[in-house]
Design a protein around this motif. Sequence first.
Motif, PDB file in Angstrom:
ATOM      1  N   LEU A 158       1.034  -1.068   0.778  1.00 21.94           N
ATOM      2  CA  LEU A 158       0.012   0.248   0.041  1.00 21.94           C
ATOM      3  C   LEU A 158       0.652   1.490   0.414  1.00 21.94           C
ATOM      4  O   LEU A 158       0.608   2.165  -1.257  1.00 21.94           O
ATOM      5  CB  LEU A 158      -1.044  -0.179   0.995  1.00 21.94           C
ATOM      6  N   GLY A 159       1.807   1.403   1.007  1.00 29.33           N
ATOM      7  CA  GLY A 159       3.209   1.806   1.113  1.00 29.33           C
ATOM      8  C   GLY A 159       3.569   2.591  -0.842  1.00 29.33           C
ATOM      9  O   GLY A 159       4.007   3.659  -0.455  1.00 29.33           O
ATOM     10  N   PHE A 160       3.854   1.444  -0.983  1.00 26.17           N
ATOM     11  CA  PHE A 160       4.215   1.356  -2.434  1.00 26.17           C
ATOM     12  C   PHE A 160       3.654   1.929  -3.826  1.00 26.17           C
ATOM     13  O   PHE A 160       3.882   3.348  -4.566  1.00 26.17           O
ATOM     14  CB  PHE A 160       5.117   0.549  -3.015  1.00 26.17           C
ATOM     15  N   VAL A 161       2.846   1.724  -3.327  1.00 31.89           N
ATOM     16  CA  VAL A 161       1.578   2.081  -4.127  1.00 31.89           C
ATOM     17  C   VAL A 161       1.208   3.531  -4.388  1.00 31.89           C
ATOM     18  O   VAL A 161       0.984   4.345  -4.973  1.00 31.89           O
ATOM     19  CB  VAL A 161       0.199   1.872  -4.198  1.00 31.89           C
ATOM     20  N   GLY A 162       1.460   3.935  -2.799  1.00 33.31           N
ATOM     21  CA  GLY A 162       0.594   5.046  -3.070  1.00 33.31           C
ATOM     22  C   GLY A 162       1.942   6.794  -2.967  1.00 33.31           C
ATOM     23  O   GLY A 162       1.563   7.621  -3.894  1.00 33.31           O
ATOM     24  N   MET A 163       2.662   5.941  -2.544  1.00 33.15           N
ATOM     25  CA  MET A 163       3.604   7.021  -3.341  1.00 33.15           C
ATOM     26  C   MET A 163       4.182   6.773  -4.637  1.00 33.15           C
ATOM     27  O   MET A 163       3.903   7.887  -4.845  1.00 33.15           O
ATOM     28  CB  MET A 163       4.912   6.657  -2.276  1.00 33.15           C
ATOM     29  N   MET A 164       3.849   6.383  -4.950  1.00 36.26           N
ATOM     30  CA  MET A 164       4.170   5.736  -6.330  1.00 36.26           C
ATOM     31  C   MET A 164       2.882   6.429  -7.295  1.00 36.26           C
ATOM     32  O   MET A 164       3.699   7.479  -7.891  1.00 36.26           O
ATOM     33  CB  MET A 164       4.654   4.545  -7.025  1.00 36.26           C
ATOM     34  N   LEU A 165       1.514   5.570  -6.698  1.00 35.47           N
ATOM     35  CA  LEU A 165       0.249   7.150  -7.166  1.00 35.47           C
ATOM     36  C   LEU A 165       0.871   8.742  -6.944  1.00 35.47           C
ATOM     37  O   LEU A 165       0.803   9.327  -8.095  1.00 35.47           O
ATOM     38  CB  LEU A 165      -0.486   6.117  -6.743  1.00 35.47           C
ATOM     39  N   GLY A 166       0.924   8.638  -5.687  1.00 34.17           N
ATOM     40  CA  GLY A 166       1.258  10.480  -5.461  1.00 34.17           C
ATOM     41  C   GLY A 166       2.242  10.956  -5.797  1.00 34.17           C
ATOM     42  O   GLY A 166       1.640  12.115  -6.679  1.00 34.17           O
ATOM     43  N   THR A 167       3.181  10.678  -5.600  1.00 35.14           N
ATOM     44  CA  THR A 167       4.355  11.968  -6.924  1.00 35.14           C
ATOM     45  C   THR A 167       4.109  11.182  -8.397  1.00 35.14           C
ATOM     46  O   THR A 167       4.945  13.011  -9.548  1.00 35.14           O
ATOM     47  CB  THR A 167       5.859  10.909  -6.804  1.00 35.14           C
ATOM     48  N   SER A 168       3.263  10.348  -8.949  1.00 37.41           N
ATOM     49  CA  SER A 168       3.086  10.219 -10.559  1.00 37.41           C
ATOM     50  C   SER A 168       2.046  11.290 -10.842  1.00 37.41           C
ATOM     51  O   SER A 168       2.371  12.400 -11.586  1.00 37.41           O
ATOM     52  CB  SER A 168       2.393   9.315 -10.751  1.00 37.41           C
ATOM     53  N   ILE A 169       0.570  11.259  -9.958  1.00 35.98           N
ATOM     54  CA  ILE A 169       0.110  12.415 -10.143  1.00 35.98           C
ATOM     55  C   ILE A 169       1.116  13.908  -9.651  1.00 35.98           C
ATOM     56  O   ILE A 169       0.177  14.956 -10.935  1.00 35.98           O
ATOM     57  CB  ILE A 169      -1.123  12.136  -8.633  1.00 35.98           C
ATOM     58  N   TYR A 184      13.851  19.765 -16.279  1.00 33.86           N
ATOM     59  CA  TYR A 184      13.455  19.929 -17.979  1.00 33.86           C
ATOM     60  C   TYR A 184      14.545  21.006 -18.495  1.00 33.86           C
ATOM     61  O   TYR A 184      14.339  21.648 -19.437  1.00 33.86           O
ATOM     62  CB  TYR A 184      11.902  20.980 -17.593  1.00 33.86           C
ATOM     63  N   LYS A 185      15.803  20.863 -18.538  1.00 34.21           N
ATOM     64  CA  LYS A 185      16.811  21.311 -18.844  1.00 34.21           C
ATOM     65  C   LYS A 185      17.397  20.549 -19.598  1.00 34.21           C
ATOM     66  O   LYS A 185      17.905  21.160 -21.142  1.00 34.21           O
ATOM     67  CB  LYS A 185      17.923  21.901 -17.523  1.00 34.21           C
ATOM     68  N   TYR A 186      17.252  18.741 -19.523  1.00 32.46           N
ATOM     69  CA  TYR A 186      17.456  18.255 -20.289  1.00 32.46           C
ATOM     70  C   TYR A 186      16.356  17.108 -20.909  1.00 32.46           C
ATOM     71  O   TYR A 186      16.648  16.418 -21.583  1.00 32.46           O
ATOM     72  CB  TYR A 186      19.085  17.435 -19.430  1.00 32.46           C
ATOM     73  N   HIS A 187      14.810  17.370 -20.582  1.00 31.08           N
ATOM     74  CA  HIS A 187      13.789  16.654 -20.717  1.00 31.08           C
ATOM     75  C   HIS A 187      12.742  17.637 -21.365  1.00 31.08           C
ATOM     76  O   HIS A 187      12.772  18.551 -20.811  1.00 31.08           O
ATOM     77  CB  HIS A 187      13.562  15.740 -19.907  1.00 31.08           C
ATOM     78  N   TYR A 188      11.819  17.147 -22.170  1.00 29.01           N
ATOM     79  CA  TYR A 188      10.982  17.602 -22.373  1.00 29.01           C
ATOM     80  C   TYR A 188       9.703  17.122 -21.347  1.00 29.01           C
ATOM     81  O   TYR A 188       9.356  16.083 -20.201  1.00 29.01           O
ATOM     82  CB  TYR A 188      10.447  16.800 -23.590  1.00 29.01           C
ATOM     83  N   ASN A 189       8.731  18.630 -21.188  1.00 23.20           N
ATOM     84  CA  ASN A 189       7.842  18.495 -19.896  1.00 23.20           C
ATOM     85  C   ASN A 189       6.815  17.106 -20.459  1.00 23.20           C
ATOM     86  O   ASN A 189       5.898  18.623 -21.529  1.00 23.20           O
ATOM     87  CB  ASN A 189       7.574  19.906 -19.574  1.00 23.20           C
ATOM     88  N   THR A 190       6.567  16.203 -20.876  1.00 18.93           N
ATOM     89  CA  THR A 190       5.285  15.627 -21.352  1.00 18.93           C
ATOM     90  C   THR A 190       4.440  15.149 -19.979  1.00 18.93           C
ATOM     91  O   THR A 190       4.777  14.713 -19.217  1.00 18.93           O
ATOM     92  CB  THR A 190       5.696  15.044 -22.421  1.00 18.93           C
ATOM     93  N   LEU A 191       3.773  14.586 -20.365  1.00 23.71           N
ATOM     94  CA  LEU A 191       2.427  14.097 -19.506  1.00 23.71           C
ATOM     95  C   LEU A 191       3.257  12.801 -18.953  1.00 23.71           C
ATOM     96  O   LEU A 191       2.841  12.290 -18.214  1.00 23.71           O
ATOM     97  CB  LEU A 191       1.005  13.843 -20.088  1.00 23.71           C
ATOM     98  N   ILE A 192       3.556  11.091 -20.562  1.00 25.47           N
ATOM     99  CA  ILE A 192       4.227  10.289 -19.732  1.00 25.47           C
ATOM    100  C   ILE A 192       5.726  10.374 -19.392  1.00 25.47           C
ATOM    101  O   ILE A 192       5.815  10.026 -18.398  1.00 25.47           O
ATOM    102  CB  ILE A 192       4.634  10.084 -21.489  1.00 25.47           C
ATOM    103  N   PHE A 193       6.271  11.482 -19.453  1.00 28.09           N
ATOM    104  CA  PHE A 193       7.585  11.800 -18.767  1.00 28.09           C
ATOM    105  C   PHE A 193       7.270  11.775 -17.294  1.00 28.09           C
ATOM    106  O   PHE A 193       8.088  11.689 -16.364  1.00 28.09           O
ATOM    107  CB  PHE A 193       8.220  13.481 -20.178  1.00 28.09           C
ATOM    108  N   ASN A 194       6.209  12.916 -17.281  1.00 29.16           N
ATOM    109  CA  ASN A 194       6.296  13.536 -16.210  1.00 29.16           C
ATOM    110  C   ASN A 194       5.175  12.047 -14.903  1.00 29.16           C
ATOM    111  O   ASN A 194       5.566  12.325 -14.050  1.00 29.16           O
ATOM    112  CB  ASN A 194       5.261  14.461 -15.899  1.00 29.16           C
TER     113      ASN A 194
END
Length: 191
Positions: free
Chosen positions: A54-65, A86-96
């Motif tokens: 639950l903690g792993f799922v919550g942390m990964m979900l939260g940081t993704s959102i 973002y200096k080296y990578h594009y700010n896209t939904l999938i990347f984020n």
Amino acid sequence: MIASLYISMMPVIFGGIFNMLFVKIKKLSFLRIPIDCKMSLGGKRIFGDSKTLLGFVGMMLGTSIFSIMWGFILKISGLENCNLIYKYHYNTLIFNMFTGMLFGFAYMIFELPNSFIKRRFDIDASHRGRFPVNIFVFIYDQTDSMLGVISVLAVLGRLTLPEYILGIFLGAITHIVVNLVLIVFGVRRYL
């Protein structure tokens, strides 16, 4: 640099707060499966009951959102260049979404050695042992997850060693401050 570190790590801060609330949702108790599957090593639990799926799922979900939301906020506010990633990578939904999951996973994985060590020495979260062990345990408690998170940032944002060390230091201080606020609001019981 300090502002850029905070701007880059904001999704992790909010993701951690999200996770504190997420793990309290009673309907998700079926995910409260200990990572160590209640296995022992030398008669002591490997990680203990507090490290769960639950903690792993919550942390990964939260940081993704929050990575997705924060990327959008930075894009519309024109502050993308303040985020070290973002200096080296594009700010896209999938990347984020991907980086958010990576931050959350690193946060949780880097907490596991600390839990393993505390089980070996019978140190629980509310009682951190005797001086000088209690000081070491407190410092390690505040920096363990930051080592993982800042390592991810170091790779994605190409941090130098001094920037990496500054990130861990700021992360630990921020961790303490956020935990104190969560204690005041009754979300956490101890630092």
